[in-house]
Design an enzyme around this catalytic site. Structure first.
Site, PDB file in Angstrom:
ATOM      1  N   GLY A 129     -12.427  -0.566   8.823  1.00 39.16           N
ATOM      2  CA  GLY A 129     -13.099  -0.114   7.593  1.00 39.16           C
ATOM      3  C   GLY A 129     -12.568   1.229   7.108  1.00 39.16           C
TER       4      GLY A 129
ATOM      5  CB  THR B  95     -13.521  -0.498  20.555  1.00 40.32           C
ATOM      6  OG1 THR B  95     -12.256  -1.029  20.922  1.00 40.32           O
ATOM      7  CG2 THR B  95     -13.502  -0.046  19.114  1.00 40.32           C
TER       8      THR B  95
ATOM      9  CD  GLU C 284      16.343   0.737  -7.555  1.00 37.64           C
ATOM     10  OE1 GLU C 284      15.815   1.837  -7.564  1.00 37.64           O
ATOM     11  OE2 GLU C 284      17.481   0.522  -7.131  1.00 37.64           O
TER      12      GLU C 284
END
Ligand code: COS
Length: 379
Positions: free
Chosen positions: A340, A270, A363
């Protein structure tokens, strides 16, 4: 002395487990998750490769593996699929009470068959009304002649449907509270056992979790392990043993989430560069890596103390609480890094996030671990 390196043997177990999981588990985990398929054949392969029932002592032909070594294997198995790992670890959880409480004849009778052939086992402590407050269990055992007669219901039992053998905690005297709780070895083919359909779970979907009812289930007197009234201490000691193991399974899941995230953060770009080079993502990855390593060290220390015969109650709870909680945080961050895409089934991280949630619950919840720790601190 403090040493952080693995021995040659440990490196070999790790290598072997990693290879086995890469071939048999990781490629199938998504499909098992989607279909809820119980991977019995692949668990059998784990047994054939010496990756199952590691707690069985060598006196009856078992591996008698130190807990630290078992943890090293657990991380690898859980990296591939923690639902699969839970099914494998359920055998350790169910057989450990026998290792702790049984005499030599009983060990030969109940543990040796697991050395000789592939079998599954289930640990039956929790009930519909007794999970965190395990001592309030209501399943009863009554002595009649040379037999014990067991009546009651168990809930959240891992491997319930597929197990050949159950370790069952029941009370011989409800008035006595935890001092009435007693451990019984119950073979699957005993009349009176009914297994309800397995739960349709959010995560760890390939593991088998189902309720079991015991309706006038009769077992011979020598199926009582450790003597009447000693079951509670056996159960608590078993959980001290199993909590580091579960903690390390969280480390396996966390490492997988971290590695998937690093790979994606190198590929995905990006603003003209890989997202891992943005500080926001880089810092998330840094925290994920640091928490994974801190979790691993906590789990290994708890296991090491157990192997040394040192008190490890508090440390087992440190490990179980922090590894499970950090694993959840790491998997949630992994989904965030994928954006996404992380929310879809195209990538494995949404499964890791769903799977991680259960580690904070079973547990002993993360809250119960803090109960154990705070009681120790205030003692
Ligand atoms: N090892 C040996 N003995 C232990 C022990 C341990 N780790 N922990 C507790 N005990 C003993 C105590 O010493 C006490 O013994 P005395 O009666 O002789 O004094 C006895 O057990 C009762 O202890 P306590 O009063 O602390 O019991 P509680 O009922 O309050 O419960 C916790 C204690 C919360 C620790 C217990 O109920 C627990 O672990 N719950 C979670 C159960 C769980 O993990 N369920 C998941 C299902 S298994 S998959």
């Amino acid at each position: 002395m403090i040493a952080f390196g693995l021995t040659e043997d440990q490196l070999e177990y790790q290598r072997m487990a990693r290879q086995f999981i890469a071939q048999n588990v990781t490629p199938n985990a998504g499909h098992w998750d989607e279909t809820g398929h119980f991977p019995k054949d692949e668990i059998r392969s784990a047994w054939e490769n010496g990756l199952l029932n590691l707690c069985i002592p060598d006196s009856v032909g078992g591996a008698g593996m130190p807990l630290v070594d078992t943890l090293i294997i657990s991380e690898e198995i859980s990296y591939g699929c923690v639902g699969y790992s839970t099914s494998c670890m359920a055998n350790e959880l169910a057989l450990t009470p026998v290792v702790i409480g049984a005499d030599e004849d009983q060990k030969r009778k109940f543990l040796k068959p697991f050395v000789d052939e592939f079998k599954l086992a289930a640990f039956c402590l929790s009930e519909p009304g007794a999970g965190s407050d395990a001592a309030s269990l209501r399943t009863t055992a009554k002595r009649e002649g040379d037999e014990w007669v067991i009546n009651g219901q168990k809930q959240w039992i891992t491997n319930a449907t597929h197990a050949d053998f159950y370790t069952v905690f029941a009370t011989v005297d409800r008035e006595a509270g935890h001092r009435g709780i007693t451990l019984f070895a119950v073979p699957r083919n005993t009349p009176g056992i009914t297994i309800a359909p397995h739960e349709n779970k959010m995560g760890q979907r390939c593991s088998d979790t189902a309720p079991i009812s015991f309706d006038n289930v009769r077992v011979p007197a020598d199926h009582c392990i450790g003597g009447p009234g000693n079951g509670w201490k056996i159960a608590m000691r078993t959980l001290d043993f199993s909590r580091p193991l579960v903690a390390m399974s969280a480390v396996g899941v966390a490492r997988r989430a971290l590695e998937e995230s690093i790979k994606y953060a190198k590929e995905r770009k990006t603003f003209g560069k890989p997202i891992g080079q943005h500080q926001a993502i880089g810092f998330m990855l840094s925290d994920m890596a640091a928490k994974t390593q801190a979790a691993r060290l906590l789990a290994l220390e708890a296991a090491w103390r157990t192997d040394q015969g040192l008190p490890a109650n508090k440390e087992a709870s440190f490990a179980k609480a922090m590894c499970a909680d950090w694993c959840m945080e790491i998997c949630t961050d992994a989904v965030q890094i994928f954006g996404g895409y992380g929310y879809t089934k195209e990538y494995p991280v949404e499964k890791l996030m769903r799977d991680a949630k259960l580690i904070q619950i079973y547990e002993g919840t993360s809250q119960i671990q803090r109960v154990v720790i705070s009681r120790e601190l205030m003692r």
